[in-house]
Design a protein around this motif. Structure first.
Motif, PDB file in Angstrom:
ATOM      1  N   ARG A  47      -0.522  51.829   7.034  1.00 58.89           N
ATOM      2  CA  ARG A  47       0.270  50.464   6.121  1.00 58.89           C
ATOM      3  C   ARG A  47       1.890  51.666   6.422  1.00 58.89           C
ATOM      4  N   GLU A  48       1.981  52.301   6.532  1.00 59.69           N
ATOM      5  CA  GLU A  48       3.372  52.902   7.219  1.00 59.69           C
ATOM      6  C   GLU A  48       4.078  52.167   8.112  1.00 59.69           C
ATOM      7  N   ASN A  49       3.162  51.673   8.992  1.00 58.23           N
ATOM      8  CA  ASN A  49       4.089  50.955  10.345  1.00 58.23           C
ATOM      9  C   ASN A  49       4.675  49.230  10.023  1.00 58.23           C
ATOM     10  N   VAL A  51       5.961  46.487   7.752  1.00 52.37           N
ATOM     11  CA  VAL A  51       7.473  46.169   7.464  1.00 52.37           C
ATOM     12  C   VAL A  51       6.949  44.565   7.191  1.00 52.37           C
ATOM     13  N   ASN A  67       2.552  47.011  -1.009  1.00 55.46           N
ATOM     14  CA  ASN A  67       2.455  48.555  -1.273  1.00 55.46           C
ATOM     15  C   ASN A  67       2.519  48.567   0.474  1.00 55.46           C
ATOM     16  N   THR A  68       3.961  48.021   1.295  1.00 56.23           N
ATOM     17  CA  THR A  68       4.093  48.288   2.458  1.00 56.23           C
ATOM     18  C   THR A  68       5.768  48.025   2.325  1.00 56.23           C
ATOM     19  N   TYR A  69       5.952  48.976   3.444  1.00 61.55           N
ATOM     20  CA  TYR A  69       7.426  49.115   2.758  1.00 61.55           C
ATOM     21  C   TYR A  69       8.221  47.975   3.765  1.00 61.55           C
ATOM     22  N   GLY A  70       9.424  47.415   2.630  1.00 56.52           N
ATOM     23  CA  GLY A  70       9.638  46.293   2.175  1.00 56.52           C
ATOM     24  C   GLY A  70      11.038  46.325   2.087  1.00 56.52           C
ATOM     25  N   ARG A  89      12.309  49.789  16.175  1.00 54.63           N
ATOM     26  CA  ARG A  89      11.364  50.352  16.179  1.00 54.63           C
ATOM     27  C   ARG A  89       9.931  48.974  16.422  1.00 54.63           C
ATOM     28  N   LEU A  92       6.715  49.247  15.434  1.00 55.82           N
ATOM     29  CA  LEU A  92       6.246  48.759  13.657  1.00 55.82           C
ATOM     30  C   LEU A  92       5.286  46.599  13.732  1.00 55.82           C
TER      31      LEU A  92
END
Lengths: 346, 613, 176
Positions: A47-49, A51, A67-70, A89, A92
Motif C-alpha cells: 500500500r505504501e507504494n 500514490v 488509505n494510500t499516499y495521495g 520514484r 511507485l
C-alpha cells in the motif's frame, strides 16, 4: 505496472479511510470507490507504494477516501504531478483520478502529453458529461444542445470523447467501463494497473444530481445488451439480447449486421494489440443512435515507458562517467592563483 | 620599426568592447582575452550582448554581436560602464556601438569590412571613416584586418572562407600586443581545440601571431598598455556565468544531501541554458524533464518533491505568471522545492534578452490568498552558485517552496569563480520520518514550524494532502474559521522564522553615515563600486546588499536607522523601496531604472553626490 | 552542424561551436550554391540601372498619360499624390483592359480612376530575388522603386531583369 510478489495480504479494509464520504447519495463515484478499494489490494502491491493524485472535481475527492499516499492537487494538473513523481520514484504505482472537465478542458494539454510520453501512470477519467462540483455546467464531453446552468439555451459546442483524444495522443492502453458494471470495472482497472505505460480508463459515470441518466441507454438493464458492445481481444464483435448482432467492416465503414445473415467468420474481430490504433478509432466513434457503445479494452500495446527510458539514460551516463562533482566544477579553462610566499603583502 | 619606438603605459583598468557581425567570432575573441587576463591575475567581469534575432542578414544592424570585458588590477564588480576601447569589425557594429565609446577612446576598425555594400547594410549614407571628426574625437586605428590575415595565411592550403574566419584571431593577437598579454594560453587552447584539424590550428596560430606582430611593428600603434595583476585569494579559478553557476549549485545541493536532482522546466529566455546544462549531467543523478508548458513544469516539480527528490523548476517572468496557482499549491502542501526566476524585461513578452529586476513584488505577492514564501536573490554570476545551495537548505529545513531571483545580466555575465572545495561544504541533512506512531502530516517542528517530509514508499504512513485548507496538525480538510486563521498564521510564522537561521545584514563601510545605498540582485556590483568611489571623494556613504528578500535579515530595520537617508537603486519602478517603506517606515529614496540595461557605476555615483550635496 | 573550423558535430542551430567557440551563425543559413542564386540573393535592384520613372499626378488625363508613354517608349507611368508619394501605377495592361474599345473620352478620364492603386514597391538596395517576388505578388511587370519616404525614385521591369541575367549568363547555346 507489474505487481510485485507480496506476502502481506491486503484487504478492502486496508484501503478505506475514516474520512466521511461526501458524494451525493446515488453518485456513481461511490461504486467506483468500492471497486477501487476492492481491486487495489488484489494487485499485490504494498500500500505504501501506491500514490493517488487527483485534480479538482467531484471525482477528485477520491484520494481522501483511499488509505494510500495521495495528493489532492489543482484543476487539470494532476498528470503533471504524476509525471514529476514518476521521474523521482519510478517504482511507485501512480493513479491519476480525474474527470471530463479536469482532463479534457483545463487539463487537456497535460492529458495529451502524459499519454504521448507513455508515463507509467493510470489515468482514471470519471466521465459524467457535466461539471458537478461547480453545480452543473456543460463540459467538453457534454452533448450538443445540452441544457445546463451555463447553457440554458442548449450547448453550442461539439463534444470530444476521451477515447478518441487518447488515441490521438498515442496512448498505449485505452479502456472504457461503466460505474455500474462492477465486475467489468474491476477487471478493466486491474488490466490498466498491469499495463506498463500510460493507461487511460474512461468510466462512464452518473451524476445523479446534475446529469442523471446521461448514460441511461447503456446502464438501463433492459437495454444493456442491445446498446453495449463488450470488447474481448481475439473475439468477434457481437451484441444484442441474443448476441444476434455484430459489427462488420464494409470497406472503411463499420456497420451493424445480423450475424445470421453474414456468418460469424465475417465479423470484425477485436484486436487490442494492433500496432496502429485504427480499429480502436473506429470503436471510439461508435455510439447511439446507430451503434452500440463499446466497453472494455480498446487498445493495449507495448511501447517504451518514459521513466524507464529516462532511467536508462541516467544509468548509462552513470556507468560511463563517475559522479565527480569536482570534475564538473573544473569544466572549461581553469587557472591557479598561488599562495603568496611568506613576507609578501598586498 | 622596432619596439624601442613604442612607449609603455600602466593602466588601472580597461573596458573593451568587441563587436562585429555575429559571424565574426567576437564572443570567442572576448572570452579568450578574458581567460588570459584572469590567468594573469586581473579581476575580470564580462557582459555579452547577443543579437536579438536568431539569424540576421550578415552585416546588418540586427546581426551585431558584442562582448564587453572589464579587466583591472583592483577588484571590480561590473563589466564596465562605457568602453574605453571599441573594436568594430564592420560598419553595423560601429554604428551600433560608437555612441558608447568614451571620448578619446581607442577605436580599432577592420577597414576591409567597410565596403559600399556593408556601409549600405548598416544604413550609412557615407563612409564614416572618411569623416575627419572620427579621428579627432577618438584614437582611430583603421586596420586592414582581412587583408593582413589572408597575407599571413598565404601558402596554407585552405579555402579563402576558412582563412577569413581567422581574422578574429588576428584581432585578438593585436589586442594582446596592445595590452601586453602573453600568447601562450591561447596558443595552447588552439592546439587543444583544433587538434583534429592541424591545418586550421596552424592558420589560427599564424593569424594570432600576425596580429601581435602587426601591433609590434606598425607605426600606427605607438603606445602599449599594461594592466598589472591583482591578487585574488589563492585557489583554482574558472570563468563562470550565472546560469551555469545556478545549474552547478543545484547539482551540488543534491549531492550534499545525497539525493537525485529533478529539474522540470519549459524553455524560456534567459533561463533555457540551465535546462541545457543540467540535461548533460545525468551522470550526477540529475533528471531533467522538459515539460509541455510552464504549469506542467511546476506540477512536475511538486510531484518530484513529493516523491522525495531535490526538485527545482527554472523559468523567467512570464513563466512565473503561469505557475502562480501551482506555486500556491506548493505553499499549501509545504513541500521543499526551489523556483528559479531568471528575470527579464517585462511586462508580457517585454524584452526577452534584456535584464530587469521587476519580479520582486510578484515573488512576494503574486499568488492569491496569503501565500508567503522565502525569497533569495543572487548578487553576481558566481553568487548564483551559493544562492542555489542556500535555497535548498532553506526549502528542506523549513518545508517550503523557495523563490530564487536571478536576472539576465547575471545569467549571461561572467566573472572569475573560485572552485569550491567539497570538503568545506556543509552537507544538507534530510529527514524522512518513518515512525507511524503519533504521525500527523501537519505536525510542526518546534523551532522552524516545518512539517514532516514523509515520502511515499514509507510503510504505515499513508496519508493524503491537498490544496484545501486543513485542520492543524492532522491535515484533514477543514473549513472551520479558527483552523484557517491558525493555518495562515502558521504558514506566515514559518517563513518569518527563517530569519532566525540566516545571517544578519552586513554593511560595507561606516556603521553610521549620511547615506546608505541598499541593493539587491545584480545591482550589487555597480553600487559597491559607486560607493567606493564616493568614499574616496570623502562622502559619508555606506553600502549594504540584501541576498534575502523574504524574510529580511533580522537586523535590517535596526541597521537602516543608523543612516539619514537610504538610497535604493533597482531595475524596476521601486519595488524593494516599497517593501522597505512598508515594513520599516523608512522614507527610502527610490532610484528606478527601466532601460533593459544594468546600472552603471557612474549613474549611482552621480545620484549619491546629488543626495549628499 | 559540423563546425567548419574544428570539425566538431554540433546540434543544429547552435550559435557557436561547443568545442572551439567558433561562430556558426554565418554557416548554417542558406548559402547560394551557384552564381545565379548568389546573384539573385545579393545583387541589389539598382544593378539593373533602373530608369527614372515618368510620373504624373492623380488628376492627369489619360490623353496626356498615353502621350507621355508613347513619346518615351515606355510601358507605364507612376502616379503620385500631392505630397509626392506613390499613389498608383498606370500600365499598358490597364489601358488594354480598362480603356481600349470602350469609347471613352480620354480627355475627360483621370489616371487615378484607371491606375492600379498602391502597387508593390521595392527599395533600390533590395536584392533581385526580392524584387522578383514583389513582381509576382503584384502581378505586374513593373516594379516601382521608392525611397525612405515612399517617393518614387525608379522603375524596374521584368525586362530589365531578363536583360541583366542575359548579360551575365549569355553563354548558353542551343541544346542539340
Amino acid at each position: 505496472m507489474i505487481p510485485e510478489a507480496n506476502t502481506i495480504k491486503l484487504t478492502r479494509k486496508d484501503f478505506a479511510t475514516s474520512q466521511d464520504v461526501r458524494w451525493c447519495p446515488g453518485c456513481g463515484n461511490n461504486a467506483i470507490l468500492a471497486q477501487m478499494q476492492k481491486t487495489l489490494p488484489e494487485l499485490g502491491i504494498p500500500r505504501e507504494n501506491i500514490v493517488i493524485i487527483s485534480g479538482i472535481g467531484c471525482s477528485s475527492r477520491f484520494p481522501y477516501y483511499m488509505n494510500t499516499y495521495g495528493i489532492h492537487s489543482i484543476h487539470g494538473r494532476a498528470p503533471t504531478l504524476a509525471m514529476g513523481l514518476k521521474c523521482a520514484r519510478p517504482e511507485l504505482q501512480v493513479w491519476v483520478i480525474t474527470g471530463d472537465g479536469d482532463a479534457l478542458a483545463i487539463g487537456g494539454n497535460h492529458f495529451t502529453h502524459a499519454l504521448r510520453r507513455n508515463v507509467d501512470i493510470n489515468i482514471v477519467l470519471f466521465n459524467n458529461r457535466i461539471y458537478g462540483l461547480t453545480k452543473g455546467q456543460y463540459s467538453p464531453t457534454s452533448e450538443i444542445g445540452a441544457r445546463t446552468s451555463s447553457s440554458p439555451d442548449g450547448s453550442i459546442e461539439n463534444p470530444v470523447n476521451p477515447v478518441g483524444v487518447a488515441i490521438g495522443s498515442e496512448a498505449s492502453f485505452i479502456a472504457r467501463t461503466v460505474d455500474v458494471f462492477q465486475k467489468h470495472m474491476s477487471e478493466v482497472l486491474r488490466r490498466s494497473a498491469d499495463h506498463r505505460g500510460a493507461a487511460l480508463v474512461e468510466i462512464a459515470q452518473n451524476c445523479i444530481i446534475f446529469n442523471d441518466a446521461t448514460w441511461g441507454h447503456i446502464t438501463d438493464p433492459d437495454n444493456r445488451l442491445e446498446n453495449v458492445l463488450y470488447l474481448e481481444h481475439g473475439k468477434p464483435m457481437r451484441f444484442g439480447k441474443q448476441s444476434e448482432k455484430g459489427i462488420r467492416l464494409n470497406g472503411l465503414r463499420p456497420e451493424v449486421v445480423k450475424v445470421a445473415d453474414i456468418g460469424e467468420e465475417n465479423l470484425l474481430v477485436h484486436d487490442e494489440q494492433a500496432s496502429e490504433p485504427t480499429l480502436a478509432y473506429f470503436l471510439s466513434r461508435m455510439g447511439p443512435p446507430n451503434f452500440p457503445t463499446p466497453v472494455g479494452v480498446f487498445r493495449a500495446v507495448e511501447k517504451p515507458v518514459y521513466s524507464q527510458l529516462l532511467m536508462e539514460q541516467v544509468h548509462r551516463a552513470q556507468a560511463s562517467k563517475p559522479a565527480d562533482l569536482d570534475a564538473l566544477f573544473r569544466q572549461g579553462e581553469t587557472w591557479d592563483v598561488p599562495e603568496l610566499p611568506e613576507g609578501d603583502s598586498e | 620599426m622596432s619596439t624601442s619606438a613604442k612607449t609603455r603605459e600602466e593602466l588601472e583598468q580597461v573596458t573593451i568592447l568587441f563587436s562585429g557581425d555575429s559571424g565574426d567570432g567576437m564572443q570567442l575573441t572576448g572570452s579568450q582575452l578574458t581567460a588570459t587576463s584572469a590567468a594573469l591575475g586581473n579581476d575580470v567581469s564580462t557582459l555579452p550582448d547577443y543579437p536579438s534575432e536568431i539569424r540576421a542578414p550578415a552585416g546588418s544592424v540586427a546581426g551585431v554581436s558584442g562582448f564587453q570585458l572589464h579587466f583591472s588590477r583592483q577588484e571590480i564588480h561590473t563589466p564596465g560602464d562605457n568602453p574605453d576601447v571599441l573594436v568594430a569589425m564592420n560598419p553595423a557594429a560601429l554604428k551600433t556601438n560608437l555612441p558608447r565609446l568614451l571620448a578619446n577612446g581607442v577605436l580599432i576598425i577592420d577597414q576591409d569590412a567597410f565596403s559600399e555594400r556593408n556601409l549600405a547594410k548598416a544604413g550609412y549614407e557615407e563612409n564614416p571613416l572618411d569623416n575627419p571628426e572620427l579621428g579627432s574625437r577618438y584614437q582611430l586605428h583603421p586596420v586592414p584586418v582581412t587583408t593582413l590575415t589572408l597575407n599571413a595565411l598565404d601558402g596554407l592550403d585552405l579555402k579563402r572562407t576558412v582563412k577569413t574566419r581567422c581574422k578574429n584571431f588576428f584581432t585578438l593577437g593585436l589586442v594582446y600586443w596592445l595590452y601586453e598579454r602573453p600568447l601562450e594560453q591561447t596558443l595552447e587552447w588552439i592546439d587543444k581545440k583544433f587538434a583534429r584539424v592541424p591545418l586550421v590550428a596552424d592558420a589560427n596560430r599564424l593569424a594570432l601571431q600576425a596580429g601581435f606582430h602587426y601591433g609590434d611593428t606598425s607605426e600606427a600603434f605607438a603606445v602599449q598598455w599594461t594592466v598589472p595583476g591583482a591578487s585574488n585569494a589563492p585557489g583554482t579559478y574558472r570563468i563562470i556565468n550565472g546560469n551555469e553557476a545556478s545549474a552547478l549549485g543545484f547539482v551540488t545541493a543534491a549531492q550534499l544531501a545525497n539525493k537525485a536532482l529533478v529539474y522540470s522546466s519549459y524553455p524560456i529566455t534567459p533561463a533555457t541554458d540551465v535546462l541545457n546544462h543540467l540535461s548533460r549531467w545525468k551522470h550526477m543523478n540529475v533528471r531533467t524533464i522538459q515539460t509541455e508548458d510552464e504549469i506542467a513544469a511546476m506540477g512536475s516539480a511538486i510531484g518530484a518533491a513529493y516523491g522525495g527528490a531535490f526538485s527545482v523548476t527554472g523559468t523567467s517572468g512570464p513563466g512565473v505568471c503561469l505557475k502562480s496557482e501551482a506555486i500556491g499549491l506548493a505553499v499549501m502542501l509545504e513541500l521543499p522545492l526551489v523556483i528559479l526566476n531568471v528575470q527579464r524585461g517585462g511586462p508580457s513578452t517585454g524584452l526577452p534578452t534584456k535584464t530587469e529586476q521587476a519580479d520582486l513584488l510578484q515573488a512576494m505577492f503574486g499568488r492569491h490568498g496569503e501565500s508567503p514564501l522565502p525569497i533569495l536573490a543572487a548578487a553576481s554570476p558566481g553568487d548564483c552558485f551559493e544562492t542555489a545551495i542556500e535555497a535548498f537548505r532553506i526549502a528542506v529545513r523549513h518545508s517550503t517552496p523557495v523563490f530564487v531571483l536571478s536576472e539576465g545580466y547575471l545569467a549571461n555575465g561572467s566573472e572569475p569563480w573560485r572552485i569550491p572545495s567539497l570538503q568545506d561544504m556543509q552537507p544538507i541533512t534530510v529527514q524522512h520520518p518513518d515512525d507511524p506512531d503519533g504521525f500527523q502530516p501537519y505536525s510542526r517542528d518546534t523551532a522552524t514550524l516545518a512539517r514532516p517530509w514523509v515520502i511515499p514508499g514509507t510503510t504505515g504512513m499513508e496519508h493524503c494532502i491537498g490544496g484545501l485548507e486543513k485542520h492543524p496538525p492532522t491535515g484533514t480538510v477543514s473549513y472551520a474559521p479558527e483552523d484557517h486563521e491558525e493555518m495562515c498564521r502558521l504558514r506566515a510564522e514559518k517563513v518569518a522564522r527563517v530569519a532566525d537561521f540566516i545571517p544578519e545584514l552586513e554593511v560595507n563601510g561606516p556603521q553610521q553615515a549620511a547615506l546608505l545605498v541598499l541593493t539587491w540582485g545584480g545591482t550589487c556590483g555597480a553600487a559597491l563600486s559607486a560607493v567606493q568611489r564616493a568614499r574616496k571623494h570623502g562622502l559619508s556613504v555606506a553600502h549594504a546588499h540584501l541576498r534575502y528578500l523574504n524574510p529580511f535579515p533580522r537586523n535590517l530595520g535596526e541597521r537602516l536607522a543608523h543612516y539619514e537617508k537610504v538610497l535604493i537603486p533597482e531595475l524596476n519602478s521601486g519595488q524593494l523601496a516599497l517593501l522597505i517603506r512598508a515594513r520599516y517606515l523608512v522614507d527610502t529614496v527610490s532610484f528606478p531604472k527601466l532601460r533593459g540595461q544594468p546600472f552603471t557605476v557612474t549613474e549611482i555615483e552621480t545620484r549619491i553626490e546629488e543626495l549628499l550635496t | 552542424m559540423k563546425c567548419p573550423s574544428c570539425g566538431y558535430e554540433n546540434l543544429p542551430g547552435a550559435d557557436t561551436c561547443e568545442n572551439c567557440a567558433t561562430s556558426l551563425t554565418q554557416d548554417d543559413v542558406p548559402q547560394a550554391s551557384t552564381e545565379v542564386e548568389r546573384s539573385l540573393m545579393e545583387d541589389p535592384v539598382e544593378c539593373l540601372n533602373p530608369i527614372r520613372p515618368l510620373t504624373v499626378n492623380l488628376p492627369t488625363s489619360l490623353t496626356e498619360a498615353i502621350q507621355l508613354m508613347r513619346n518615351h517608349h515606355i510601358g507605364c507611368v507612376l502616379v503620385t499624390a500631392a505630397d509626392g508619394s506613390l499613389a498608383g501605377i498606370l500600365t499598358e495592361r490597364d489601358l488594354l483592359q480598362k480603356v481600349a474599345g470602350y469609347g471613352l473620352d480620354l480627355e475627360q478620364c483621370a489616371v487615378q480612376d484607371f491606375m492600379t492603386e498602391v502597387p508593390e514597391t521595392s527599395r533600390a538596395h533590395h536584392p533581385l530575388g526580392y524584387a522578383i517576388q514583389r513582381m509576382i505578388v503584384s502581378d505586374l511587370r513593373y516594379l516601382p522603386l521608392v525611397n525612405e519616404s515612399g517617393q518614387p525614385v525608379g522603375i524596374a521591369s521584368s525586362r530589365d531583369i531578363i536583360d541583366y541575367m542575359a548579360t551575365k549568363f549569355s553563354a548558353v547555346g542551343e541544346p542539340c
